[in-house]
Design an enzyme around this catalytic site. Structure first.
Site, short mmCIF file in Angstrom:
data_model
loop_
_atom_site.label_atom_id
_atom_site.label_comp_id
_atom_site.label_asym_id
_atom_site.label_seq_id
_atom_site.Cartn_x
_atom_site.Cartn_y
_atom_site.Cartn_z
N HIS A 7 0.85 -1.19 0.00
CA HIS A 7 0.00 0.00 0.00
C HIS A 7 0.88 1.24 0.00
CE1 HIS A 7 0.84 -1.12 4.15
NE2 HIS A 7 0.81 0.17 4.46
N HIS A 15 1.04 5.20 1.16
CA HIS A 15 0.47 6.30 1.92
C HIS A 15 0.54 7.54 1.02
CE1 HIS A 15 0.66 4.41 6.03
NE2 HIS A 15 1.55 3.66 5.41
P1 AMP Z 1 1.88 0.59 7.45
O1 AMP Z 1 2.23 0.83 8.88
O2 AMP Z 1 2.75 1.31 6.45
O3 AMP Z 1 1.75 -0.89 7.15
O4 AMP Z 1 0.46 1.26 7.22
C1 AMP Z 1 -0.73 0.71 7.70
C2 AMP Z 1 -1.70 1.85 7.83
O5 AMP Z 1 -3.00 1.30 7.83
C3 AMP Z 1 -1.56 2.67 9.10
O6 AMP Z 1 -1.30 4.03 8.75
C4 AMP Z 1 -2.91 2.51 9.79
O7 AMP Z 1 -3.35 3.70 10.42
C5 AMP Z 1 -3.81 2.11 8.64
N1 AMP Z 1 -4.98 1.32 8.98
C6 AMP Z 1 -5.02 0.21 9.74
N2 AMP Z 1 -6.28 -0.28 9.79
C7 AMP Z 1 -7.04 0.54 9.03
C8 AMP Z 1 -8.42 0.57 8.69
N3 AMP Z 1 -9.28 -0.35 9.14
N4 AMP Z 1 -8.87 1.57 7.89
C9 AMP Z 1 -8.00 2.51 7.43
N5 AMP Z 1 -6.69 2.54 7.72
C10 AMP Z 1 -6.21 1.56 8.51
#
Ligand code: AMP
Length: 115
Positions: free
Chosen positions: A101, A103
């Site tokens: 993913h 950001h």
């Molecule tokens: P990473 O730490 O780069 O793997 O990013 C994961 C991201 O997913 C974090 O910024 C979380 O805040 C976000 N996240 C986790 N669960 C959800 C959810 N249910 N809906 C939207 N964002 C989420």
């Protein structure tokens, strides 16, 4: 990938709610639940075949290119068009969800923000 569906696959399947701002047959984008910028979207290939951006780049570079193009389009629609794209890659780099993913961060960022 692990056997159980990732949180993002569960969002794609509508098993978990999310504030979805874009979707086509291969990419979904929704607001991060813990935003770190005025605009903070996650731009996610629907496939769970790639754990991180290095796997995606090696396995389907065209999909990575379309992900970046989608991010640009979303930044134009939801912010002022300029943006930062962050791919945390590996647990020690802050990756917590091993379904690739991006950001998408837009607006005025807090100094030091790395998503
Ligand atoms: P990473 O730490 O780069 O793997 O990013 C994961 C991201 O997913 C974090 O910024 C979380 O805040 C976000 N996240 C986790 N669960 C959800 C959810 N249910 N809906 C939207 N964002 C989420």
């Amino acid at each position: 990938m692990s056997d159980s569906p990732s949180i993002f696959s569960r969002i794609v399947a509508r098993e978990i709610p999310a504030d979805i701002v874009f979707e086509n047959d291969e990419i979904i984008a929704f607001r991060d639940i813990a935003p770190q910028a005025p605009l903070h979207l996650l731009v996610v290939p629907k496939t769970d075949a790639y754990a991180d951006v290095t796997e995606l780049a090696a396995g389907d570079p065209q999909l990575l290119a379309r992900l970046v193009a989608t991010a640009k389009q979303l930044a134009e629609q939801h912010s002022q068009g300029e943006f930062r794209l962050v791919f945390n890659t590996g647990a020690s780099a802050g990756q917590t969800i091993f379904h690739v993913h991006a950001h998408l961060l837009g607006g005025t960022l807090a100094e030091g923000t790395l998503a």
